[in-house]
Design a protein around this motif. Structure first.
Motif, mmCIF file in Angstrom:
data_model
loop_
_atom_site.group_PDB
_atom_site.id
_atom_site.type_symbol
_atom_site.label_atom_id
_atom_site.label_comp_id
_atom_site.label_asym_id
_atom_site.label_seq_id
_atom_site.Cartn_x
_atom_site.Cartn_y
_atom_site.Cartn_z
ATOM 1 N N PRO A 69 38.918 15.515 9.619
ATOM 2 C CA PRO A 69 39.952 16.560 9.476
ATOM 3 C C PRO A 69 41.350 16.043 9.782
ATOM 4 C CG PRO A 69 38.030 17.443 10.604
ATOM 5 C CD PRO A 69 37.797 15.960 10.469
ATOM 6 N N GLU A 70 41.466 15.149 10.771
ATOM 7 C CA GLU A 70 42.771 14.613 11.149
ATOM 8 C C GLU A 70 43.392 13.814 9.996
ATOM 9 O OE1 GLU A 70 44.563 12.872 15.313
ATOM 10 O OE2 GLU A 70 42.662 12.054 14.592
ATOM 11 N N LYS A 71 42.568 13.054 9.289
ATOM 12 C CA LYS A 71 43.070 12.294 8.148
ATOM 13 C C LYS A 71 43.344 13.199 6.955
ATOM 14 C CE LYS A 71 40.986 7.812 9.266
ATOM 15 N NZ LYS A 71 40.049 6.750 8.799
ATOM 16 N N MET A 72 42.482 14.185 6.744
ATOM 17 C CA MET A 72 42.684 15.097 5.618
ATOM 18 C C MET A 72 43.999 15.852 5.749
ATOM 19 S SD MET A 72 40.268 14.761 3.380
ATOM 20 C CE MET A 72 40.379 16.250 2.393
ATOM 21 N N GLU A 73 44.421 16.130 6.992
ATOM 22 C CA GLU A 73 45.678 16.838 7.220
ATOM 23 C C GLU A 73 46.886 16.032 6.758
ATOM 24 O OE1 GLU A 73 46.121 18.055 11.227
ATOM 25 O OE2 GLU A 73 44.436 19.463 11.195
ATOM 26 N N LEU A 74 46.733 14.722 6.662
ATOM 27 C CA LEU A 74 47.843 13.872 6.241
ATOM 28 C C LEU A 74 48.045 13.895 4.727
ATOM 29 C CD1 LEU A 74 47.141 10.726 8.462
ATOM 30 C CD2 LEU A 74 48.873 12.485 8.848
ATOM 31 N N LEU A 75 47.032 14.324 3.986
ATOM 32 C CA LEU A 75 47.075 14.273 2.527
ATOM 33 C C LEU A 75 47.659 15.543 1.939
ATOM 34 C CD1 LEU A 75 43.526 12.807 1.751
ATOM 35 C CD2 LEU A 75 45.675 11.569 2.124
ATOM 36 N N LEU A 76 48.264 15.424 0.754
ATOM 37 C CA LEU A 76 48.609 16.613 -0.007
ATOM 38 C C LEU A 76 47.306 17.312 -0.372
ATOM 39 C CD1 LEU A 76 51.134 14.675 -0.425
ATOM 40 C CD2 LEU A 76 51.462 15.855 -2.606
ATOM 41 N N SER A 77 47.273 18.624 -0.277
ATOM 42 C CA SER A 77 46.055 19.355 -0.612
ATOM 43 C C SER A 77 45.605 19.018 -2.028
ATOM 44 C CB SER A 77 46.291 20.866 -0.500
ATOM 45 O OG SER A 77 46.595 21.220 0.830
ATOM 46 N N ASN A 78 44.300 18.788 -2.183
ATOM 47 C CA ASN A 78 43.698 18.465 -3.486
ATOM 48 C C ASN A 78 44.183 17.131 -4.055
ATOM 49 O OD1 ASN A 78 42.113 20.866 -3.685
ATOM 50 N ND2 ASN A 78 43.965 21.984 -4.281
ATOM 51 N N SER A 79 44.599 16.208 -3.186
ATOM 52 C CA SER A 79 44.994 14.882 -3.660
ATOM 53 C C SER A 79 43.863 14.204 -4.422
ATOM 54 C CB SER A 79 45.396 13.984 -2.486
ATOM 55 O OG SER A 79 46.604 14.397 -1.910
ATOM 56 N N ILE A 80 42.656 14.403 -3.937
ATOM 57 C CA ILE A 80 41.479 13.813 -4.564
ATOM 58 C C ILE A 80 40.314 14.777 -4.369
ATOM 59 C CG2 ILE A 80 40.911 12.488 -2.469
ATOM 60 C CD1 ILE A 80 39.857 10.262 -4.357
ATOM 61 N N ASN A 195 68.418 12.311 -0.637
ATOM 62 C CA ASN A 195 67.838 13.436 -1.377
ATOM 63 C C ASN A 195 66.630 13.966 -0.605
ATOM 64 O OD1 ASN A 195 65.738 11.610 -1.859
ATOM 65 N ND2 ASN A 195 66.530 11.041 -3.875
ATOM 66 N N GLU A 196 65.852 14.795 -1.217
ATOM 67 C CA GLU A 196 64.690 15.371 -0.535
ATOM 68 C C GLU A 196 63.395 14.669 -0.920
ATOM 69 O OE1 GLU A 196 64.307 18.371 2.133
ATOM 70 O OE2 GLU A 196 65.472 16.529 2.197
ATOM 71 N N LYS A 197 63.485 13.434 -1.393
ATOM 72 C CA LYS A 197 62.268 12.682 -1.695
ATOM 73 C C LYS A 197 61.695 12.127 -0.409
ATOM 74 C CE LYS A 197 60.286 9.126 -4.639
ATOM 75 N NZ LYS A 197 60.474 8.251 -5.807
ATOM 76 N N GLU A 198 60.455 12.510 -0.108
ATOM 77 C CA GLU A 198 59.780 12.052 1.103
ATOM 78 C C GLU A 198 58.965 10.816 0.722
ATOM 79 O OE1 GLU A 198 58.145 10.967 3.589
ATOM 80 O OE2 GLU A 198 56.758 12.555 4.173
ATOM 81 N N TYR A 199 59.545 9.652 1.011
ATOM 82 C CA TYR A 199 59.008 8.417 0.451
ATOM 83 C C TYR A 199 57.600 8.083 0.939
ATOM 84 C CZ TYR A 199 63.574 7.475 -1.577
ATOM 85 O OH TYR A 199 64.720 7.558 -2.330
ATOM 86 N N THR A 200 57.216 8.519 2.126
ATOM 87 C CA THR A 200 55.874 8.178 2.597
ATOM 88 C C THR A 200 54.797 8.927 1.820
ATOM 89 O OG1 THR A 200 55.760 9.881 4.335
ATOM 90 C CG2 THR A 200 56.762 7.770 4.917
ATOM 91 N N ARG A 201 55.166 10.013 1.145
ATOM 92 C CA ARG A 201 54.168 10.728 0.333
ATOM 93 C C ARG A 201 53.704 9.896 -0.849
ATOM 94 N NH1 ARG A 201 55.219 17.110 -0.648
ATOM 95 N NH2 ARG A 201 54.987 17.841 1.498
ATOM 96 N N THR A 202 54.574 9.025 -1.342
ATOM 97 C CA THR A 202 54.266 8.247 -2.536
ATOM 98 C C THR A 202 53.027 7.380 -2.338
ATOM 99 O OG1 THR A 202 56.630 8.171 -3.035
ATOM 100 C CG2 THR A 202 55.227 6.646 -4.228
ATOM 101 N N THR A 203 52.807 6.896 -1.125
ATOM 102 C CA THR A 203 51.656 6.037 -0.847
ATOM 103 C C THR A 203 50.731 6.653 0.204
ATOM 104 O OG1 THR A 203 52.960 4.815 0.802
ATOM 105 C CG2 THR A 203 52.896 3.912 -1.440
ATOM 106 N N ARG A 204 50.770 7.967 0.352
ATOM 107 C CA ARG A 204 50.011 8.608 1.434
ATOM 108 C C ARG A 204 48.497 8.477 1.258
ATOM 109 N NH1 ARG A 204 51.720 12.893 4.571
ATOM 110 N NH2 ARG A 204 53.794 12.001 4.200
ATOM 111 N N LEU A 205 47.990 8.734 0.053
ATOM 112 C CA LEU A 205 46.541 8.725 -0.153
ATOM 113 C C LEU A 205 45.956 7.352 0.155
ATOM 114 C CD1 LEU A 205 43.880 9.982 -1.078
ATOM 115 C CD2 LEU A 205 44.530 9.471 -3.453
ATOM 116 N N GLU A 206 46.525 6.298 -0.439
ATOM 117 C CA GLU A 206 45.974 4.969 -0.215
ATOM 118 C C GLU A 206 46.216 4.477 1.211
ATOM 119 O OE1 GLU A 206 49.575 4.262 -3.036
ATOM 120 O OE2 GLU A 206 48.352 5.943 -2.304
ATOM 121 N N SER A 207 47.307 4.935 1.841
ATOM 122 C CA SER A 207 47.565 4.555 3.236
ATOM 123 C C SER A 207 46.485 5.102 4.164
ATOM 124 C CB SER A 207 48.936 5.068 3.679
ATOM 125 O OG SER A 207 49.971 4.433 2.968
ATOM 126 N N VAL A 208 46.031 6.319 3.863
ATOM 127 C CA VAL A 208 44.958 6.921 4.667
ATOM 128 C C VAL A 208 43.623 6.244 4.367
ATOM 129 C CG1 VAL A 208 43.634 9.035 5.049
ATOM 130 C CG2 VAL A 208 46.134 9.134 4.938
#
Length: 376
Positions: A69-80, A195-208
């Motif tokens: 659950p802790e890792k899933m919270e880091l992902l955008l919902s429905n990332s995979i 701007n409002e681009k959150e750069y860590t989101r771009t690689t969030r799934l693979e980082s987790v």
């Protein structure tokens, strides 16, 4: 994740045929585990089909591997979706089971790419978001295709396998921690834009998935080491803004953003930070350019790709013009500001310039490298 990908991309040592052979052995192990529970890696369904819970029987769904659950919270919902995630975790286990240090890092990077671009539900355009939900998607087959592409690339550089390259993971505002004085001839980079681009989101799934992010504390630590460019990486105690306290142009823009916010009655926590982001962004870039000076050899050339922005309540920010001004104040010569391309703002639909700022470092000229804020 960016550090890891860069390190792998400059490692040309693996034997390409050996990499393919080892990856196929890993794939056989993973496929055998999937087939043991009647899961195939060649889905017959349309990948664009919307996922319904009825597509996977509840008993089977409950047996699929997943993240904590802790890792899933880091992902955008429905990332995979659950089934591709299960396959991915099985493949990760197989890579570890057959771990070979000659090939492991390349196999993991190939997995990261396959998951994001073939197996996940992520969409990039230009912000990362969730597109069509895939009920199933190939994972191992896509991974093997990536391995084959890597092997093909490695064959083209086989005569240059000892070309030296070093990747540092460091804060661009604190370069003295990793770089030697007067060691740099050329800098080519595209820094963040305000701007409002959150750069860590771009690689969030693979980082987790690869274990670089375990929890929110890990994510926060990474964000703190980034130039402040959006409201999601502004923290209490940030003081990069002090570097541009006396820069009239930056203060005028930040004041205009705040005035527009008040005029429009915008009261969210993020909107209240727009002016602060603007000041801290340019202050952070000033810190970077100042910290870089002792590392540059006389005559070093620099190229920064930057873009104008209007993300903060449609107040125009001429990023290139301001960064060129800051560079001059720090002793750099601005050789030119070249128009690179024109893009359309996703917010205002107006045309925005992207530019390349070309700089030259003329040498120290007996000046000290002060850490005091700019006075412009």
């Amino acid at each position: 994740m960016a550090t890891f990908a860069s390190q792998v991309k400059v490692d040309w040592q693996p034997d390409p045929d050996g990499l393919v052979l080892h990856a196929n052995r890993v794939a056989d192990i993973a496929l055998a585990q999937l087939r043991a529970v009647d899961i195939e890696d060649t889905p017959q369904t349309d990948n664009a089909e919307i996922l319904h819970s009825a597509r996977i029987p509840h008993g089977r769904l409950s047996k699929l591997r997943t993240l904590t659950p802790e890792k899933m919270e880091l992902l955008l919902s429905n990332s995979i979706s659950p089934l591709p995630l299960h396959k991915t975790l099985i493949l990760l286990d197989a890579i570890e089971q057959e771990r070979d240090e000659r090939y492991c890092r390349h196999e993991l990077l190939a997995l990261a790419k396959a998951v994001v671009f073939a197996s996940s539900n992520l969409h990039f355009g230009p912000e990362v978001g969730v597109g069509s939900i895939k009920s199933d998607a190939p994972v191992i087959a896509s991974w093997l295709a990536g391995i084959e592409a890597m092997a093909s690339d490695l064959r083209t550089v086989i005569d240059y396998a000892v070309a030296p390259a070093v990747i540092y993971r460091a804060d661009a505002r604190q370069l003295a921690r990793v770089l030697e004085p007067r060691s740099i001839d050329v800098v080519i980079t595209s820094p963040p834009y305000p701007n409002e681009k959150e750069y860590t989101r771009t690689t969030r799934l693979e980082s987790v998935l690869l274990g670089f992010l375990q929890n929110k504390d890990d994510l926060r630590a990474i964000k703190r080491g980034l130039v402040r460019s959006n409201t999601r990486n502004i923290y209490k105690g940030d003081n990069d803004s002090h570097w541009v306290t006396h820069h009239a142009g930056i203060q005028k823009i930040a004041d205009s953003i705040e005035a527009r916010r008040i005029e429009l009655g915008k009261t969210s926590g993020f909107e209240r930070l727009y002016a602060s982001v603007t000041r801290n962004y340019f202050g952070g870039m000033a810190r970077h350019l100042a910290a870089l000076r002792p590392m540059l050899r006389t005559g070093a050339r620099l190229a920064y790709v930057v873009g104008d922005q209007a993300s903060f309540l449609r107040v125009m920010i001429p990023t290139g013009e301001i960064l060129a001004d800051i560079s001059r104040s720090l002793g750099y010569e601005v050789e030119s500001i070249d128009h690179f391309r024109t893009r359309v703002s996703t917010v205002t639909k107006s045309s925005l310039r992207e530019e390349v700022i070309l700089l030259r470092w003329p040498g120290a000229r007996r000046q000290s490298y002060s850490t005091h804020p700019l006075s412009l």
